[in-house]
Design an enzyme around this catalytic site. Structure first.
Site, PDB file in Angstrom:
ATOM      1  CD1 TRP A 146      -1.814   1.401  -5.811  1.00  0.00           C
ATOM      2  CD2 TRP A 146      -2.142   3.206  -4.540  1.00  0.00           C
ATOM      3  NE1 TRP A 146      -2.894   2.081  -6.329  1.00  0.00           N
ATOM      4  CE2 TRP A 146      -3.117   3.192  -5.573  1.00  0.00           C
ATOM      5  CE3 TRP A 146      -2.152   4.260  -3.626  1.00  0.00           C
ATOM      6  CZ2 TRP A 146      -4.081   4.176  -5.693  1.00  0.00           C
ATOM      7  CZ3 TRP A 146      -3.126   5.254  -3.750  1.00  0.00           C
ATOM      8  CH2 TRP A 146      -4.075   5.195  -4.776  1.00  0.00           C
ATOM      9  CG  HIS A 147       0.003   5.984  -0.971  1.00  0.00           C
ATOM     10  ND1 HIS A 147      -0.369   4.775  -0.432  1.00  0.00           N
ATOM     11  CD2 HIS A 147      -1.065   6.809  -0.793  1.00  0.00           C
ATOM     12  CE1 HIS A 147      -1.583   4.866   0.062  1.00  0.00           C
ATOM     13  NE2 HIS A 147      -2.037   6.089  -0.138  1.00  0.00           N
ATOM     14  N   GLY A 148       3.608   5.832  -3.975  1.00  0.00           N
ATOM     15  CA  GLY A 148       4.690   6.519  -4.679  1.00  0.00           C
ATOM     16  C   GLY A 148       5.928   5.652  -4.795  1.00  0.00           C
TER      17      GLY A 148
ATOM     18  CB  SER B 183      -0.915  -0.020   1.234  1.00  0.00           C
ATOM     19  OG  SER B 183      -1.583   1.211   1.359  1.00  0.00           O
ATOM     20  N   GLY B 184       1.965   1.184   0.775  1.00  0.00           N
ATOM     21  CA  GLY B 184       2.893   2.311   0.795  1.00  0.00           C
ATOM     22  C   GLY B 184       3.480   2.542  -0.584  1.00  0.00           C
TER      23      GLY B 184
END
Lengths: 311, 473
Positions: free
Chosen positions: B321-323, B318-319
């Site tokens: 995914w953010h960047g 998820s982390g």
């Protein structure tokens, strides 16, 4: 179908009432802000109003924060025997100053203008035209600002249908200036703001490749020609730096020198003046002189101006 | 085009009015064409990426439904590889290449793969995840394959949620494109109200706080611990309002036309536990990871240690995914760690720390404590690199120096924005119906609140990039 028409009718009534309420409040709030804006008693708006609408000083200093903090009015007056006012403003460069020049010249003609330049006056800066928001409150009285404001956005005319819009994000500042809450903070002297303190840390500069902004270059030329057309003596100045100039600044120096020669205006270059280089006691930070530095610079500056004026 | 632009306002009204004027059978065409126009406003050529993944996924869905046995899985894998491949190339190529260079250098080798100058396609992470949820749900048998190519394309490209979510599920969205939406003044007004709330959150709160946050974080080495603490506090709200604001505008604009999109944020900073926070924050993404990664890995039906590993995998992904930066991985890892700690039965969650307090105080203190934990993770989310993030955290803990501001009005504007937000959120969270003499259920009062919100947006919204804090070194 009938039900749908009924829904449309109800929706239109609600939306029209909503819009009327917004327009009404926008008008009332906008007028209140306009009244308070032009009755400022202290702060940056007050200084700008004085410059644009009231001053009749013989000498005007234009430029960014470097202009605002470098030219001590008493030294200028004592040596040049000219009343002076500092129009300099933090973070504002040639687009802003060209607009202000137009508004001032509409009202009166000063004898001399000093324009303190920096790299931001000719290089691209994504936010520079956005800062033209500072002249939005003057638009109603100065429709000649329209071409400059269009540099900001082609939708500016639509946004200006709102009476609040010119005062966007300035509400608290306007209140502070109207109720004179700013008066102790800045200690302004004819628009000049002295900086107290010495440089503590010099941020290492990153030499980036910068591109020339031809709109700004044209505005610089227009500024020069406007002064000449109104018989105002213009002196362009590059005031002192703390560190030796980098490639970008050297280019600005040559470029402005070139324009000055072409347009036949005087250019005084103090960029790498040895009295100021690496002199911690004269600088507030690596772009701005403190009061002691401003006094020294103002003394050197007036000597050069007197030589120019005596020619 | 950005939601917070005059172009979008004109676009929205033009599309909506035309939508209701058209007969139902032609509306999908209008929505598809306007979604294409909306997307091409950013970088026109990138629409080819969308076309590529839409074609792959459209046919994959049909073939998955028609196939049996291993073939079904093969088509699913084809769809996932295409989507993840596109995402990996555009978003993570340079990040992976950078790490490969570092890795090879440790062994004395050089990396000859060149770095690419790639502009990240807008909304890539959102529409690829939405597309993948379609093929996964078809594979799982929860969704029939969409045979209408135009409707399927619209599912991926629907402009309100194309660039910033919420990430929808096909079961929730696809059938809505077949429904006839009549003009319903209550629904339209509700949609417009949501949009006003969204613009308020984005323009008045997020962008206002962002001015201060950017000044401090972009010169982090020059600022004191107290300034960093304040900037981090502001950033917690900036990122919330930026994201939730966009979501509200998306959900509101869809609602006006009759489409119901899922709630994406539910006042997350009122959470009294980290797990509650993650039930309220970016709900569409967290449920996506839960349904398609966490549950696939075994969910809660495995041993505690395996469950904790799964949780950590989900949050690290998820982390990422953010960047494309290790800072996001650290952010995700921290949140995963908080959840693991909270999951210890004997611990009974972070609210257990305050178990001796009266209930109301316990809720407040728990919420503040959770807010602080989440804010620590935001430090890394906002930092340029992990090292900077650690330095900032240490600085904050030392809490020295003075708070930087160029003018008191800078901070006053920020706190006014926060105050307005907190009042609004508090009322919503607690279902308050009356404040002093004001009956909040009354239509006139509600209308007046929205009128004043628009005026406040005109007065205090950040409409341009020219607002800055004068900060020179």
């Amino acid at each position: 179908m009938r039900r749908q028409l009924e829904e449309v009718r109800i929706l239109c009534i609600i939306l029209v009432k909503f819009l009327l309420a917004v327009v009404f409040l926008d008008f009332v709030a906008g007028k209140a802000l306009e009244c308070m804006f032009f009755k400022q008693k202290s702060g940056a708006f007050h200084r700008a109003n004085l410059a644009i609408s009231e001053t009749k000083a013989e000498l005007l200093i234009f430029g960014s924060s470097r202009a605002n903090h470098h030219y001590v009015p008493d030294i200028l007056f004592n040596s040049l025997k000219m009343t002076n006012y500092n129009v300099g403003r933090d973070g504002c460069f040639i687009p802003y100053h060209y607009a202000v020049l137009q508004m001032i010249l509409k009202r009166y003609t000063p004898k001399e203008i000093v324009l303190d330049v920096t790299p931001e006056d000719i290089y691209e800066d994504t936010n520079e035209y956005e800062r033209l928001a500072l002249i939005l409150p003057y638009y109603n009285k100065h429709p000649e600002l329209k071409p400059i404001l269009e540099l900001r956005s082609k939708f500016e005319k639509i946004k200006l249908l709102s009476n609040i819009y010119p005062y966007n994000s300035s509400f608290v500042t306007i209140l502070a200036g109207y109720f004179n809450l700013n008066r102790k903070k800045e200690n302004d002297l004819n628009g000049f703001i002295p900086l107290k303190g010495k440089i503590r840390i010099s941020k290492p500069s990153k030499e980036e490749v910068r591109k020339l902004d031809y709109r700004k270059v044209n505005l610089l030329r227009d500024f020069i020609r406007k002064c000449k057309a109104n018989s105002v003596k213009l002196i362009i100045v590059y005031s002192p730096n703390y560190k030796l100039t980098n490639h970008n600044e050297k280019f600005v120096e040559s470029f402005v020198c070139y324009i000055s020669e072409r347009e036949k205006v005087d250019f005084l270059n103090f960029q790498d003046h040895k009295k100021f280089l690496d002199s911690d006691s004269l600088f507030y930070d690596d772009k701005h002189l403190n009061y002691k530095g401003a006094e020294m610079f103002s003394g050197l500056f007036v000597d050069e101006v007197m030589k120019i004026n005596s020619k | 085009m950005l939601f917070n632009s005059l172009q979008f306002v004109v676009f929205f009204f033009a599309v909506t009015i035309t939508y209701f004027m058209l007969p139902h059978k032609n509306r999908w065409v209008l929505l598809l064409l306007s979604s294409c126009y909306f997307y091409m406003f950013f970088v026109p050529i990138y629409i080819l990426i969308l076309v590529f993944t839409i074609i792959i996924d459209y046919f994959s869905g049909i073939y998955i439904e028609g196939a049996v046995g291993i073939r079904r899985k093969q088509f699913l894998i084809l769809s996932l590889v295409a989507n993840i491949g596109v995402l990996a190339f555009f978003k993570y190529f340079n990040f992976l290449n950078e790490n490969l260079t570092f890795f090879l250098e440790q062994f004395g080798y050089k990396n000859h793969i060149p770095f690419l100058e790639i502009l990240l396609p807008v909304g890539l992470s959102f529409h690829t995840f939405q597309a993948m949820s379609y093929t996964i749900e078809v594979y799982r048998g929860n969704q029939k394959a969409e045979r209408h190519f135009g409707i399927y394309s619209l599912y991926v490209m629907f402009y309100p949620q194309l660039v910033a979510g919420p990430i929808e599920r096909p079961q929730n969205l696809l059938f809505q494109f077949y429904e006839k939406h009549d003009i319903d003044h209550k629904r339209i007004i509700d949609g417009l109200k949501m949009m006003i709330v969204g613009f308020f959150m984005k323009l008045v709160v997020a962008d206002r706080l962002g001015i201060y946050v950017d000044t401090i974080y972009n010169n982090a080495s020059m600022h004191s611990g107290k300034s960093m603490a304040l900037a981090t506090f502001f950033f917690s709200f900036q990122i919330y309002c930026d994201f939730a604001g966009y979501s509200n505008i998306a959900i509101g604009s869809a609602k006006v036309m009759g489409f119901e999109l899922m709630t994406n944020f539910s006042r997350p900073y009122f959470s009294s536990s980290v797990s509650e926070f993650w039930r309220r924050w970016h709900i569409s993404l967290s449920t996506w990871f839960k349904d398609y990664v966490y549950i696939t890995l075994g969910g809660n039906r495995v041993s505690i240690s395996k469950r904790n590993i799964n949780l950590m995998i989900v949050f690290l992904l998820s982390g990422l995914w953010h960047g494309a930066n290790w800072t996001y991985v650290v952010w995700g890892g921290l949140n995963g760690l908080y959840l693991i700690i909270e999951g210890f039965q004997s611990f009974k969650g972070f609210s257990g720390l305050f178990k001796f307090m009266p209930t109301n105080f316990k809720k407040v203190f728990s919420s503040v404590f959770v807010f602080l934990l989440i804010s620590v993770s935001w430090i890394f989310f906002r930092s340029e690199n992990v090292s900077q993030g650690s330095d900032i955290l240490v600085k904050i803990l030392r809490f020295q120096g003075n708070i930087f501001y160029d003018s008191p009005t800078t901070l006053i504007n920020c706190f006014l924005a926060l105050f307005a937000l907190l009042i609004f959120e508090f009322i919503k969270e607690n279902g308050i119906e009356k404040i002093l003499f004001l009956n909040l259920k009354n239509q006139f009062t509600k209308g007046a609140i929205y009128v004043l919100s628009v005026i406040y947006i005109l007065l205090m919204g950040v409409f341009d990039g020219g607002q800055f804090i004068y900060f020179q070194f």
